[in-house]
Design a protein around this motif. Structure first.
Motif, PDB file in Angstrom:
ATOM      1  N   TYR A   1     -14.027  39.799 -14.993  1.00 52.21           N
ATOM      2  CA  TYR A   1     -14.214  41.237 -14.799  1.00 52.21           C
ATOM      3  C   TYR A   1     -14.616  41.889 -16.127  1.00 52.21           C
ATOM      4  O   TYR A   1     -14.354  41.357 -17.216  1.00 52.21           O
ATOM      5  CB  TYR A   1     -12.935  41.881 -14.257  1.00 52.21           C
ATOM      6  N   LEU A   2     -15.264  43.045 -16.021  1.00 54.34           N
ATOM      7  CA  LEU A   2     -15.628  43.801 -17.223  1.00 54.34           C
ATOM      8  C   LEU A   2     -14.375  44.223 -17.973  1.00 54.34           C
ATOM      9  O   LEU A   2     -13.352  44.549 -17.364  1.00 54.34           O
ATOM     10  CB  LEU A   2     -16.455  45.026 -16.842  1.00 54.34           C
ATOM     11  N   ALA A   3     -14.473  44.227 -19.279  1.00 57.50           N
ATOM     12  CA  ALA A   3     -13.319  44.551 -20.127  1.00 57.50           C
ATOM     13  C   ALA A   3     -13.179  46.063 -20.244  1.00 57.50           C
ATOM     14  O   ALA A   3     -13.455  46.667 -21.287  1.00 57.50           O
ATOM     15  CB  ALA A   3     -13.463  43.898 -21.496  1.00 57.50           C
ATOM     16  N   ASP A   4     -12.765  46.678 -19.152  1.00 60.99           N
ATOM     17  CA  ASP A   4     -12.410  48.099 -19.103  1.00 60.99           C
ATOM     18  C   ASP A   4     -10.889  48.153 -19.003  1.00 60.99           C
ATOM     19  O   ASP A   4     -10.322  47.833 -17.940  1.00 60.99           O
ATOM     20  CB  ASP A   4     -13.031  48.774 -17.879  1.00 60.99           C
ATOM     21  N   LEU A   5     -10.232  48.561 -20.074  1.00 64.59           N
ATOM     22  CA  LEU A   5      -8.780  48.456 -20.154  1.00 64.59           C
ATOM     23  C   LEU A   5      -8.188  49.667 -20.850  1.00 64.59           C
ATOM     24  O   LEU A   5      -8.841  50.309 -21.682  1.00 64.59           O
ATOM     25  CB  LEU A   5      -8.373  47.196 -20.943  1.00 64.59           C
ATOM     26  N   LEU A   6      -6.946  49.964 -20.511  1.00 66.38           N
ATOM     27  CA  LEU A   6      -6.148  50.960 -21.216  1.00 66.38           C
ATOM     28  C   LEU A   6      -4.912  50.270 -21.750  1.00 66.38           C
ATOM     29  O   LEU A   6      -4.244  49.533 -21.020  1.00 66.38           O
ATOM     30  CB  LEU A   6      -5.721  52.091 -20.278  1.00 66.38           C
ATOM     31  N   LEU A   7      -4.597  50.517 -23.015  1.00 67.39           N
ATOM     32  CA  LEU A   7      -3.331  50.059 -23.592  1.00 67.39           C
ATOM     33  C   LEU A   7      -2.492  51.300 -23.834  1.00 67.39           C
ATOM     34  O   LEU A   7      -2.861  52.169 -24.626  1.00 67.39           O
ATOM     35  CB  LEU A   7      -3.565  49.295 -24.897  1.00 67.39           C
ATOM     36  N   VAL A   8      -1.378  51.382 -23.108  1.00 60.58           N
ATOM     37  CA  VAL A   8      -0.605  52.626 -23.009  1.00 60.58           C
ATOM     38  C   VAL A   8       0.795  52.419 -23.582  1.00 60.58           C
ATOM     39  O   VAL A   8       1.474  51.438 -23.255  1.00 60.58           O
ATOM     40  CB  VAL A   8      -0.492  53.070 -21.534  1.00 60.58           C
TER      41      VAL A   8
END
Length: 423
Positions: free
Chosen positions: A376-383
Motif C-alpha cells: 500500500y502507499l505510505a500514507d501514515l499518521l504517527l500520533v
C-alpha cells in the motif's frame, strides 16, 4: 528512501486490535509490517525512527471536500473572487487539509470549473503540497436550486451552475469532463436556506439526473449528488449515482434501496455544517432566526436517525463535513470523527475506518490506500495519543509526530494551519 518505523502501536485500518509493531517504508510504499518482536532482515541499512509507542495509522481521507469554498459567509462571495486569487486560496485550503491529517480527498464540488483540476494536477506534479485529490465539477443545479445565486437583473455567480432539462445537464457535464474533472456533482434536492428549493424537495428531474450520470459513466467518471430529500435519494439510486451525500430525510424505502446497492455506492452526511449552524442560531429570536432554527433542528434529527440506521445496515458512510463555509472553516475536518461517535453510534474504530479504509475505496484506490499493509502507499499518521480511547486526539495537530504522504513526512507548523516537509 528507506525508513523503518520501529516500536509503534500499529492500527492498520481494518478494525483489528492495534499491536506493537514496526513498518518498513521503501520509496512511496509500505514494504513490510511486522510485530515488534520480529526481526525484519529487509530493514538492514534503512533509516530508523523510534516511534516510542506512538499510534501509527493510515492517513485519513476527506470524503466531501470543497477546497475552493474558502470560508466565505455567502455562496455568491465565491463568484466574486477572481480566478487567480481563488486558485491560490484553494491551494492554501489543500495545505490546511494535509496539515489536519488528511492525505487524500474526494471533492464534493468546486466553485469554478477548473479550480479542483488545476490544484489536483499541481499536487500530483509536486508543485505544491496537499492531499491527493479527485477533482469535481461545480454543483450542477436547476434554476432556483441550491447554488443558483442569480436574481433578475443580477447575474451573481455562486458555487452552482444552473442547467435545466437533460440536454443542458448533459452539455455542461460534458464540458466539465472535457476539462478533466473526475466527478460530476448534481444537486438533486434543495437545502434549508434556498426558499425556492428546500431540503425535503427533489428539484432535479429523473431525466436530468439520468443525463448527468450517462455523460459521466460513458467515460468511466463518477457522479456525486446533493440529496437531502428522500425522493432525491431514490432518484440518485435509480439512476446509478455513485456517491450520495446527506440522505438526511431518507425513509424506509430509500434506506432499503441504499442497502441494496451498498457495495456500489458511498454516502456522506456532511454533518458538521448542520451541527455548527444549529449552534450558531441558538438564541436568535428574529423571525428569520426562528425559521432557520426549526429547519436545522428537523434536519439534525433526521440526519442522526438516518445515519444511525445506515451504520446498522452496513452502508458505507464517508467522513466529510462540508468544510469551507464561514461557520464551518477549512482545517477542522477531523471533528467529523467525533461527530460520528457522538451522534451516529459509531465506535471510535468504526469512525476511523470510515476515514481510512472506506475513504481509500471512495478514492477508487482501495487496493493501495486506507490500510497499513505491505504494497500500500505510505500514507501514515504517527500520533501521540490513542484515538481509540479519545477520538478527539485527531483534532489536535500538536499530537502529530508526522503526517506521511507517499513516503514523504510533513509536520504541522505550530501557530499556522500549514505543513512543512521533513527531509
Amino acid at each position: 528512501m528507506r525508513l523503518l518505523i520501529d516500536n509503534a502501536t500499529v492500527w492498520d485500518g481494518s478494525g483489528a486490535t492495534p499491536f506493537p509493531g514496526k513498518v518498513l517504508i521503501e520509496d512511496k510504499r509500505i514494504a513490510a509490517v511486522a510485530p515488534q518482536a520480529e526481526t525484519l532482515a529487509d530493514a538492514a541499512g534503512a533509516e530508523q525512527l523510534d516511534a516510542a509507542g506512538k499510534f501509527l495509522m493510515p492517513g485519513m481521507v476527506e470524503g466531501h471536500a470543497h477546497l475552493s469554498f474558502v470560508d466565505t459567509a455567502r455562496g455568491t462571495a465565491l463568484g466574486e473572487l477572481p480566478p487567480e486569487d481563488h486558485a491560490l486560496m484553494t491551494m492554501d485550503a489543500g495545505r490546511m487539509l494535509l496539515g489536519a491529517g488528511f492525505t487524500s480527498a474526494v471533492s464534493g464540488a468546486a466553485a469554478k470549473i477548473r479550480l479542483d483540476i488545476a490544484v489536483r494536477d499541481a499536487i500530483d506534479q509536486g508543485v505544491i503540497d496537499g492531499p491527493r485529490l479527485l477533482a469535481a465539477s461545480p454543483e450542477l443545479t436547476v434554476t432556483g436550486g441550491l447554488g443558483d445565486g442569480r436574481r433578475l437583473h443580477l447575474d451573481l455567480q455562486s458555487f452552482g451552475v444552473a442547467v435545466d432539462g437533460p440536454d443542458e445537464v448533459r452539455k455542461m457535464a460534458r464540458l466539465c469532463l472535457r476539462e478533466g474533472v473526475d466527478t460530476i456533482k448534481l444537486n438533486i434536492s434543495g437545502d434549508i436556506g434556498t426558499e425556492s428549493a428546500l431540503s425535503d424537495v427533489a428539484v432535479m428531474t429523473d431525466a436530468e439526473v439520468a443525463a448527468g450520470v450517462e455523460a459521466a459513466h460513458t467515460i468511466d467518471r463518477r457522479v456525486a449528488a446533493h440529496a437531502r430529500a428522500s425522493a432525491a435519494v431514490k432518484r440518485a439510486v435509480r439512476h446509478g449515482v455513485d456517491i450520495i451525500y446527506h440522505c438526511d430525510f431518507a425513509d424506509a424505502e430509500a434506506l432499503d434501496m441504499l442497502e441494496g446497492v451498498r457495495d456500489r455506492i458511498f454516502t456522506g452526511p456532511a454533518f458538521s455544517l448542520i451541527a455548527n449552524r444549529l449552534e450558531a442560531v441558538r438564541g436568535d429570536n428574529t423571525p428569520r432566526g426562528r425559521v432557520l432554527s426549526d429547519r436545522l433542528k428537523a434536519l439534525y434529527d433526521a440526519s442522526c436517525g438516518a445515519h444511525v440506521e445506515m451504520r446498522k445496515r452496513g452502508i458505507r458512510v464517508l467522513v466529510g463535513g462540508d468544510y469551507g463555509f464561514a461557520d464551518n472553516p477549512q482545517g477542522n475536518n477531523a471533528r467529523d470523527l467525533e461527530l460520528f461517535v457522538m451522534h451516529f453510534g459509531f465506535s471510535p474504530s468504526e469512525a476511523m475506518q470510515a476515514a481510512t479504509r472506506a475513504g481509500g475505496e471512495a478514492m477508487r484506490r482501495g487496493h493501495e490506500l486506507g490500510l497499513v499493509k505491505p504494497g500500500y502507499l505510505a500514507d501514515l499518521l504517527l500520533v501521540d495519543g490513542d484515538p481509540l480511547s479519545d477520538i478527539r486526539v485527531l483534532q489536535d495537530k500538536k499530537r502529530f509526530a508526522f503526517i506521511m504522504k507517499d513516503g514523504v513526512r510533513y509536520l504541522p507548523c505550530q501557530g499556522t494551519p500549514h505543513v512543512r516537509r521533513l527531509h
